[in-house]
Motif scaffolding. Sequence first.
Motif, PDB file in Angstrom:
ATOM      1  N   ALA A   8       0.961  -1.306  -0.060  1.00  0.00           N
ATOM      2  CA  ALA A   8       0.119  -0.178   0.201  1.00  0.00           C
ATOM      3  C   ALA A   8       0.899   1.394   0.102  1.00  0.00           C
ATOM      4  CB  ALA A   8      -0.914   0.073   1.353  1.00  0.00           C
ATOM      5  N   ALA A   9       1.911   1.069   0.628  1.00  0.00           N
ATOM      6  CA  ALA A   9       2.988   2.432   0.570  1.00  0.00           C
ATOM      7  C   ALA A   9       3.710   2.626  -0.697  1.00  0.00           C
ATOM      8  CB  ALA A   9       3.964   2.090   1.797  1.00  0.00           C
ATOM      9  N   GLY A  10       3.626   1.678  -1.473  1.00  0.00           N
ATOM     10  CA  GLY A  10       4.104   1.752  -2.923  1.00  0.00           C
ATOM     11  C   GLY A  10       5.503   1.135  -2.938  1.00  0.00           C
ATOM     12  N   THR A  11       6.159   0.474  -1.730  1.00  0.00           N
ATOM     13  CA  THR A  11       7.228  -0.077  -1.900  1.00  0.00           C
ATOM     14  C   THR A  11       7.575  -1.134  -2.873  1.00  0.00           C
ATOM     15  OG1 THR A  11       7.275   0.349   0.604  1.00  0.00           O
ATOM     16  CG2 THR A  11       9.046  -1.212  -0.324  1.00  0.00           C
ATOM     17  N   GLY A  12       6.439  -1.977  -3.377  1.00  0.00           N
ATOM     18  CA  GLY A  12       6.339  -2.923  -4.195  1.00  0.00           C
ATOM     19  C   GLY A  12       5.082  -3.705  -4.417  1.00  0.00           C
ATOM     20  N   VAL A  13       5.327  -4.807  -5.298  1.00  0.00           N
ATOM     21  CA  VAL A  13       3.932  -5.627  -5.382  1.00  0.00           C
ATOM     22  C   VAL A  13       4.397  -7.112  -4.679  1.00  0.00           C
ATOM     23  CG1 VAL A  13       3.708  -4.584  -7.411  1.00  0.00           C
ATOM     24  CG2 VAL A  13       4.751  -6.955  -7.527  1.00  0.00           C
ATOM     25  N   ALA A  14       3.470  -7.813  -4.567  1.00  0.00           N
ATOM     26  CA  ALA A  14       3.567  -9.103  -3.610  1.00  0.00           C
ATOM     27  C   ALA A  14       2.755 -10.124  -4.239  1.00  0.00           C
ATOM     28  CB  ALA A  14       3.491  -8.977  -2.208  1.00  0.00           C
ATOM     29  N   LEU A  15       3.148 -11.502  -4.177  1.00  0.00           N
ATOM     30  CA  LEU A  15       2.344 -12.478  -4.585  1.00  0.00           C
ATOM     31  C   LEU A  15       2.023 -13.142  -3.091  1.00  0.00           C
ATOM     32  CD1 LEU A  15       3.259 -12.089  -7.420  1.00  0.00           C
ATOM     33  CD2 LEU A  15       3.673 -14.671  -7.627  1.00  0.00           C
ATOM     34  N   ILE A  16       0.602 -13.334  -3.039  1.00  0.00           N
ATOM     35  CA  ILE A  16       0.303 -13.777  -1.729  1.00  0.00           C
ATOM     36  C   ILE A  16      -1.031 -15.129  -2.234  1.00  0.00           C
ATOM     37  CG2 ILE A  16       0.458 -11.807  -0.535  1.00  0.00           C
ATOM     38  CD1 ILE A  16      -2.271 -10.977  -0.891  1.00  0.00           C
ATOM     39  N   PRO A  17      -1.387 -15.836  -1.133  1.00  0.00           N
ATOM     40  CA  PRO A  17      -2.583 -16.688  -1.444  1.00  0.00           C
ATOM     41  C   PRO A  17      -3.930 -16.047  -1.669  1.00  0.00           C
ATOM     42  CG  PRO A  17      -1.088 -17.353   0.584  1.00  0.00           C
ATOM     43  CD  PRO A  17      -0.699 -16.013   0.009  1.00  0.00           C
ATOM     44  N   THR A  18      -4.661 -16.562  -2.468  1.00  0.00           N
ATOM     45  CA  THR A  18      -5.899 -16.016  -2.704  1.00  0.00           C
ATOM     46  C   THR A  18      -6.705 -15.768  -1.467  1.00  0.00           C
ATOM     47  OG1 THR A  18      -5.832 -17.120  -4.935  1.00  0.00           O
ATOM     48  CG2 THR A  18      -8.191 -16.193  -3.939  1.00  0.00           C
ATOM     49  N   THR A  19      -6.709 -16.536  -0.555  1.00  0.00           N
ATOM     50  CA  THR A  19      -7.538 -16.617   0.742  1.00  0.00           C
ATOM     51  C   THR A  19      -7.219 -15.401   1.403  1.00  0.00           C
ATOM     52  OG1 THR A  19      -6.050 -17.899   1.772  1.00  0.00           O
ATOM     53  CG2 THR A  19      -7.744 -18.908   0.948  1.00  0.00           C
ATOM     54  N   THR A  20      -5.804 -14.806   1.355  1.00  0.00           N
ATOM     55  CA  THR A  20      -5.578 -13.548   2.042  1.00  0.00           C
ATOM     56  C   THR A  20      -5.988 -12.216   1.681  1.00  0.00           C
ATOM     57  OG1 THR A  20      -3.358 -14.614   2.102  1.00  0.00           O
ATOM     58  CG2 THR A  20      -3.294 -12.463   2.938  1.00  0.00           C
ATOM     59  N   ARG A  21      -6.938 -12.387   0.470  1.00  0.00           N
ATOM     60  CA  ARG A  21      -7.688 -11.054  -0.023  1.00  0.00           C
ATOM     61  C   ARG A  21      -8.602 -10.469   1.046  1.00  0.00           C
ATOM     62  NH1 ARG A  21      -8.928 -12.549  -6.419  1.00  0.00           N
ATOM     63  NH2 ARG A  21      -9.711 -10.401  -6.013  1.00  0.00           N
ATOM     64  N   THR A  22      -9.118 -11.533   1.993  1.00  0.00           N
ATOM     65  CA  THR A  22     -10.073 -10.931   2.905  1.00  0.00           C
ATOM     66  C   THR A  22      -9.552 -10.048   3.708  1.00  0.00           C
ATOM     67  OG1 THR A  22      -9.575 -12.847   4.199  1.00  0.00           O
ATOM     68  CG2 THR A  22     -11.308 -13.326   3.017  1.00  0.00           C
TER      69      THR A  22
END
Length: 296
Positions: free
Chosen positions: A233-247
């Motif tokens: 969110a701070a614009g430091t970078g992007v990330a790959l995370i599990p779909t379930t974390t979208r909650t």
Amino acid sequence: METRHLRYFIAVAEERHFGRAADRLRMAQPPLSQQIKQLEEQLGTLLFTRTTRKVELTPAGEMLLERGRRILEDLETLQSDVTQVGTGVQGILRIGFAGSATYRLMPQIVREAKDKLPGVQLKVRGEMLTPQMVDGLEDHSLDVAILRPPVRAAGLELKFLEHDELVVALPDDSPLAAFETVSLEQLAGEQFISYPANSAVNEAFIDACRKAGFYPNVVQEARETSTLLSFVAAGTGVALIPTTTRTLSIRGTVFRELKDAPVVDLAMAWRGADTRPLVARFTELLQSVTQPVKER
């Protein structure tokens, strides 16, 4: 003093009559009188004063009645508690959760356990990495772990629960946010926020990037998903995370699906030597709140 002596004594003390107490106990009066006499001899004091018309408690008898009732109640409670622990209805279960499972699965499990296993106390630790949880199982600080394989440890049992695709978390002002689906190749020039190197999600992320033809530029690591998304969110970078974390919604972050998304597994792990019914009951409960694993 045997518990039967206490039961006989309490019956006489409450009835104030040997005949009625014998009827209540479904026994003859002479044997009951003999048992009370033996109890008084063991204790070295009279418990009753007897006349032809009534039976009264001595001060020692009054004390034994009060304490004896409590002892029998405690024994009954103890018997019930031991039975419930032995059948897995009661006890303490210490559970570790992987980061993404902390946000989606843990609330469901706690809610279900409260409803279906009300006598079980759950002690929960969230946002844990698989190596941490394996260590916890081996040193007995955890009883069960909801983790992401692979698990490289002998003596642990594993039951697969779900498959989880990875998605990309982007700053909401990223040009890539305009796409509904993003390919890994489009991320080749991005800076990445990642889980620690020894996490299962990080291994899947690195492997997927290599297959896409590049090695990711990781500029920041974060153990907790909430911290990782805050960096995004701070614009430091992007990330790959599990779909379930979208909650877990962090303002300033958006999620986009990945083409040919890499997949990570979620599994329950426990010590194979731990055959307590409580663990078996919890396994059943856990399967009821997770999606059946489909073959990939």
